[in-house]
Motif scaffolding. Structure first.
Motif, PDB file in Angstrom:
ATOM      1  N   LYS A 194       0.846  -1.200   0.000  1.00  0.00           N
ATOM      2  CA  LYS A 194       0.000   0.000   0.000  1.00  0.00           C
ATOM      3  C   LYS A 194       0.881   1.250   0.000  1.00  0.00           C
ATOM      4  O   LYS A 194       1.962   1.265   0.595  1.00  0.00           O
ATOM      5  N   GLU A 195       0.411   2.290  -0.628  1.00  0.00           N
ATOM      6  CA  GLU A 195       1.202   3.517  -0.759  1.00  0.00           C
ATOM      7  C   GLU A 195       1.553   4.111   0.597  1.00  0.00           C
ATOM      8  O   GLU A 195       2.669   4.609   0.798  1.00  0.00           O
ATOM      9  N   GLU A 196       0.617   4.056   1.541  1.00  0.00           N
ATOM     10  CA  GLU A 196       0.858   4.640   2.861  1.00  0.00           C
ATOM     11  C   GLU A 196       1.162   3.587   3.916  1.00  0.00           C
ATOM     12  O   GLU A 196       1.225   3.895   5.108  1.00  0.00           O
ATOM     13  N   GLY A 197       1.355   2.355   3.497  1.00  0.00           N
ATOM     14  CA  GLY A 197       1.747   1.306   4.432  1.00  0.00           C
ATOM     15  C   GLY A 197       0.776   1.137   5.577  1.00  0.00           C
ATOM     16  O   GLY A 197      -0.445   1.013   5.357  1.00  0.00           O
ATOM     17  N   TYR A 198       1.294   1.167   6.788  1.00  0.00           N
ATOM     18  CA  TYR A 198       0.464   0.939   7.975  1.00  0.00           C
ATOM     19  C   TYR A 198      -0.469   2.114   8.276  1.00  0.00           C
ATOM     20  O   TYR A 198      -1.374   1.991   9.099  1.00  0.00           O
ATOM     21  N   GLN A 199      -0.260   3.237   7.628  1.00  0.00           N
ATOM     22  CA  GLN A 199      -1.134   4.396   7.822  1.00  0.00           C
ATOM     23  C   GLN A 199      -2.214   4.475   6.746  1.00  0.00           C
ATOM     24  O   GLN A 199      -2.909   5.479   6.631  1.00  0.00           O
ATOM     25  N   THR A 200      -2.403   3.394   5.995  1.00  0.00           N
ATOM     26  CA  THR A 200      -3.448   3.351   4.972  1.00  0.00           C
ATOM     27  C   THR A 200      -4.821   3.210   5.625  1.00  0.00           C
ATOM     28  O   THR A 200      -5.020   2.347   6.485  1.00  0.00           O
ATOM     29  N   ASN A 201      -5.757   4.063   5.209  1.00  0.00           N
ATOM     30  CA  ASN A 201      -7.124   3.933   5.707  1.00  0.00           C
ATOM     31  C   ASN A 201      -7.825   2.824   4.924  1.00  0.00           C
ATOM     32  O   ASN A 201      -7.772   2.790   3.692  1.00  0.00           O
ATOM     33  N   ILE A 202      -8.498   1.913   5.629  1.00  0.00           N
ATOM     34  CA  ILE A 202      -9.061   0.725   4.970  1.00  0.00           C
ATOM     35  C   ILE A 202     -10.541   0.878   4.633  1.00  0.00           C
ATOM     36  O   ILE A 202     -11.155  -0.056   4.111  1.00  0.00           O
ATOM     37  N   GLY A 203     -11.137   2.033   4.940  1.00  0.00           N
ATOM     38  CA  GLY A 203     -12.539   2.262   4.583  1.00  0.00           C
ATOM     39  C   GLY A 203     -13.509   1.645   5.566  1.00  0.00           C
ATOM     40  O   GLY A 203     -13.131   1.007   6.556  1.00  0.00           O
ATOM     41  N   ASP A 204     -14.782   1.823   5.299  1.00  0.00           N
ATOM     42  CA  ASP A 204     -15.841   1.333   6.174  1.00  0.00           C
ATOM     43  C   ASP A 204     -15.820  -0.188   6.220  1.00  0.00           C
ATOM     44  O   ASP A 204     -15.980  -0.860   5.203  1.00  0.00           O
ATOM     45  N   ARG A 205     -15.613  -0.730   7.432  1.00  0.00           N
ATOM     46  CA  ARG A 205     -15.526  -2.181   7.660  1.00  0.00           C
ATOM     47  C   ARG A 205     -14.461  -2.851   6.783  1.00  0.00           C
ATOM     48  O   ARG A 205     -14.572  -4.023   6.416  1.00  0.00           O
ATOM     49  N   GLY A 206     -13.417  -2.088   6.426  1.00  0.00           N
ATOM     50  CA  GLY A 206     -12.332  -2.652   5.638  1.00  0.00           C
ATOM     51  C   GLY A 206     -12.681  -2.869   4.187  1.00  0.00           C
ATOM     52  O   GLY A 206     -12.145  -3.781   3.538  1.00  0.00           O
ATOM     53  N   ALA A 207     -13.558  -2.017   3.642  1.00  0.00           N
ATOM     54  CA  ALA A 207     -14.061  -2.222   2.277  1.00  0.00           C
ATOM     55  C   ALA A 207     -12.970  -2.136   1.219  1.00  0.00           C
ATOM     56  O   ALA A 207     -13.135  -2.656   0.114  1.00  0.00           O
ATOM     57  N   LYS A 208     -11.821  -1.493   1.531  1.00  0.00           N
ATOM     58  CA  LYS A 208     -10.757  -1.347   0.548  1.00  0.00           C
ATOM     59  C   LYS A 208      -9.838  -2.572   0.482  1.00  0.00           C
ATOM     60  O   LYS A 208      -8.876  -2.583  -0.296  1.00  0.00           O
ATOM     61  N   LEU A 209     -10.122  -3.577   1.302  1.00  0.00           N
ATOM     62  CA  LEU A 209      -9.291  -4.784   1.350  1.00  0.00           C
ATOM     63  C   LEU A 209     -10.084  -5.990   0.880  1.00  0.00           C
ATOM     64  O   LEU A 209     -11.322  -5.991   0.899  1.00  0.00           O
ATOM     65  N   SER A 210      -9.373  -7.031   0.483  1.00  0.00           N
ATOM     66  CA  SER A 210     -10.039  -8.289   0.125  1.00  0.00           C
ATOM     67  C   SER A 210     -10.428  -9.035   1.390  1.00  0.00           C
ATOM     68  O   SER A 210      -9.995  -8.694   2.508  1.00  0.00           O
ATOM     69  N   GLY A 211     -11.232 -10.094   1.220  1.00  0.00           N
ATOM     70  CA  GLY A 211     -11.666 -10.866   2.383  1.00  0.00           C
ATOM     71  C   GLY A 211     -10.508 -11.478   3.142  1.00  0.00           C
ATOM     72  O   GLY A 211     -10.463 -11.447   4.382  1.00  0.00           O
ATOM     73  N   GLY A 212      -9.550 -12.042   2.411  1.00  0.00           N
ATOM     74  CA  GLY A 212      -8.395 -12.640   3.069  1.00  0.00           C
ATOM     75  C   GLY A 212      -7.541 -11.612   3.781  1.00  0.00           C
ATOM     76  O   GLY A 212      -7.015 -11.873   4.871  1.00  0.00           O
ATOM     77  N   GLN A 213      -7.380 -10.435   3.183  1.00  0.00           N
ATOM     78  CA  GLN A 213      -6.599  -9.377   3.830  1.00  0.00           C
ATOM     79  C   GLN A 213      -7.277  -8.897   5.111  1.00  0.00           C
ATOM     80  O   GLN A 213      -6.616  -8.664   6.119  1.00  0.00           O
ATOM     81  N   ARG A 214      -8.579  -8.748   5.061  1.00  0.00           N
ATOM     82  CA  ARG A 214      -9.311  -8.329   6.269  1.00  0.00           C
ATOM     83  C   ARG A 214      -9.137  -9.357   7.379  1.00  0.00           C
ATOM     84  O   ARG A 214      -8.925  -9.004   8.540  1.00  0.00           O
ATOM     85  N   GLN A 215      -9.242 -10.637   7.004  1.00  0.00           N
ATOM     86  CA  GLN A 215      -9.136 -11.683   8.016  1.00  0.00           C
ATOM     87  C   GLN A 215      -7.736 -11.718   8.630  1.00  0.00           C
ATOM     88  O   GLN A 215      -7.585 -11.918   9.843  1.00  0.00           O
TER      89      GLN A 215
END
Length: 617
Positions: free
Chosen positions: A502-523
């Motif tokens: 991710k461009e901002e690494g650990y400071q990346t905002n993942i959106g509402d309920r992690g909507a910007k990530l895949s299911g496996g990434q969220r888990q």
């Protein structure tokens, strides 16, 4: 209504007693200065129209006679003396200046009283919202299975806004107007008792008509707020199920449902607003009727030169005009008070809905003297545990189970077998209906909930993430976590690699309920969160059930690292993930029907083998 309003003020306005006292004092001063400013009208009119040829002599203040007669006589004496010395024109300007000064004092006090009320109104609204939010955090999960999320949101938004716009906005009027009414009426009685007799005859009718209009206002407002909750619930359902709505071409159906609800709400709000709009014109009409009656009675007294009550005394024309001015001044606060009363009725309807949350009973309570619980050393035991929801349906029946420290226990069974309910009893999301659950021999109900849950970590089928950065989601629930600790947890959870992409690494905002990530990434983020917490007891609720094969492999690898050297209770959907469990518990219709290792259960040829065979097809 008065009882409910008093209760609300006791609950929320007590920290602002000093502000309240200041507002009362300033409103009293405002009323007094208003009377004095109008009192100057009498000599102004007398000088302007030369209606009084009486020669006044100064009366010593301690002389016989009423204070009122001495005060009026001496006031006229000073005005006449000033006029004789400086001329009528200068006296007129001087009195006009005095009236301006009193008016300035009155308006300054009025502004001050309103300014003092601002911290009260904003503070009360903040306190109500905070109490609702705190209560939401305190209430057990069971409460929210009975309530719609949209309805909860409606209460913390729409209902609190209604309280703010109705009750809190009217608070200054509810303090100011009664003070003005009491002082003005008191002064009118002092000015002319017999004139006030005719005035007060019509006051009960005034109050009765206004009460008749507002009788149904609270109930209608309550219905309108309930419809607002329905609207918010529909919006919440639509946002949550938008993919399904579009996939089934159901936009028209959802649109129709929404329009129907909003139209019903429109009609109800229109009815409430129409009733509330009646307050001002009706009060103005009644006030005008009362004023005209007093004008006719007072005019008859002046024209006839005597009192209608046979006392032989009557007031002169300037004093009568002064009486009418004060009487007209008291009509305005009466009108404002009636409007405020209607607003309060609307606000109390919303407050009633808010109190359903604030006064909801929380069955999950800490004991008065909780036993100490700082570590997990031996085992968790279910002792003849039964559980039923509030509707009376029994979900678990006579569960006896021991989970030794360091073991992995898997729970399997068909949907509705009671697996999730069994696991939810361990962190006391629910309390057992009968029997007991002990941790190291201590009944869970005898220890503090906070201490109990501090020993546990959860990874659910649907990872719960927040609209925040990756760092804050992993560090959630761990005070003062460092970046090094978060990175280490992410590496163990197989999450570090995709995070760094991710461009901002650990400071990346993942959106509402992690909507910007895949299911496996969220888990994997939820697993990293559990790793960082480092709990001795780990609860997995079908953590890989909704993942594709590649994601499942990476998540399962992360879970294996997480479960090492930990006590693990895992609800399993895919039996392949729990073949190495120390013990597998098979549930059916709320009971444990089989238990053992994978090979042993296959050999039994019962429920477990049937589940295994179905997944092998």
């Amino acid at each position: 209504m008065l009882k409910e309003f008093s209760k609300l003020m006791r609950q929320y306005a007590s920290p602002y007693k000093g502000h309240m006292t200041g507002a009362v004092v300033l409103n009293i001063l405002s009323a007094v200065f208003n009377i004095f400013s109008f009192a100057v009208l009498v000599p102004l009119l007398q000088i302007l129209f030369k209606v009084n040829d009486t020669v006044y002599e100064f009366i010593p203040w301690g002389s016989e006679g009423t204070f009122k007669d001495i005060l009026i006589n001496n006031f006229y004496y000073y005005v006449a003396h000033f006029a004789a010395t400086h001329g009528a024109a200068n006296t007129l300007m001087a009195l006009a200046g005095v009236m301006i000064v009193f008016t300035a004092l009155k308006t300054s006090c009025y502004f001050g009283s309103n300014a003092i009320m601002i911290p009260i109104s904003t503070g009360i609204v903040k306190e109500i919202r905070c109490r609702i939010y705190n209560k939401i955090l305190q209430l057990p999960i069971g409460f929210f299975t009975e309530e719609r999320k949209g309805d909860i949101i409606a209460r913390i938004s729409g209902d609190v806004s209604e309280v703010e716009n109705s009750i809190i906005a009217s608070l200054s009027l509810l303090i100011k107007d009664p003070i003005l009414i009491v002082i003005y009426f008191g002064f009118l009685i002092y000015l002319s008792p017999e004139m006030m007799v005719f005035t007060l005859v019509f006051a009960p009718a005034f109050v009765w008509v206004m009460g008749l209009i507002g009788k149904q206002l609270k109930r209608s407002s309550l219905e309108a707020q309930a419809l607002w909750s329905d609207t918010m619930s529909q919006v919440d359902e639509t946002l949550g199920g938008l993919r399904v709505v579009k996939a089934f071409n159901a936009e028209k159906k959802m649109r129709s449902r929404f329009h129907e609800i909003t139209d019903r709400m429109r009609r109800k709000i229109a009815r409430v607003s129409t009733r509330q709009a009646l307050a001002h014109p009706v009060s103005e009409f009644l006030g005008t009727v009362m004023l005209m009656i007093v004008l006719c009675v007072g005019g008859a007294m002046i024209i006839g030169g005597k009192s209608l009550m046979g006392s032989g005394k009557f007031i002169d024309a300037p004093t009568f005009i002064f009486f009418l001015v004060i009487l007209y001044s008291v009509i305005e606060p009466i009108k404002e008070l009636s409007k405020a009363t209607y607003s309060v009725r609307k606000g109390l309807a919303s407050m009633e809905r808010i109190n359903k949350i604030l006064e909801a009973r929380n069955p999950i309570q800490d004991p008065e003297q909780p036993q100490a619980l700082t570590a997990f050393r031996e085992s968790i035991r279910f002792n003849d545990v039964c559980f039923s929801y509030e509707n009376g349906k029994q979900v678990l029946s006579h569960i006896d189970l021991e989970i030794p420290r360091g073991r992995m226990i898997a729970i399997v069974g068909e949907s509705g077998a009671g697996k999730s309910t069994l696991v939810d009893l361990i962190p006391r999301f629910w309390d057992v209906t009968s029997g007991s659950i002990t941790l190291d021999g201590k009944d869970l109900r005898d220890v503090a909930v906070k201490d109990l849950r501090a020993l546990m970590g959860n990874v659910n089928q649907d990872p719960i993430l927040f609209n925040d950065t990756i760092f804050n989601n992993i560090a959630f629930g761990v005070e003062n976590a460092t970046l090094e600790q978060v990175v280490a947890a992410a590496k163990i959870a197989n999450a570090h690699e995709f995070i760094m992409e991710k461009e901002e690494g650990y400071q990346t905002n993942i959106g509402d309920r992690g909507a910007k990530l895949s299911g496996g990434q969220r888990q994997r983020l939820s697993i990293a969160r559990a790793i960082l917490k480092n709990p001795p007891i780990l609860i997995l609720d079908e953590a890989t059930a909704s993942l594709d094969t590649e994601s499942e492999r990476m998540v399962q690898d992360a879970l294996d690292r997480l479960m090492s050297s930990r006590t693990t209770i895992a609800i399993a959907h895919r039996l392949s993930t729990i073949k190495n469990a120390d013990e597998i518990i098979v549930m059916h219709e709320g009971r444990i029907v089989e238990r053992g290792r994978h090979e042993e259960l296959i050999a039994l040829g019962g429920y477990y083998k049937k589940l295994n065979d179905m997944q092998s097809l």
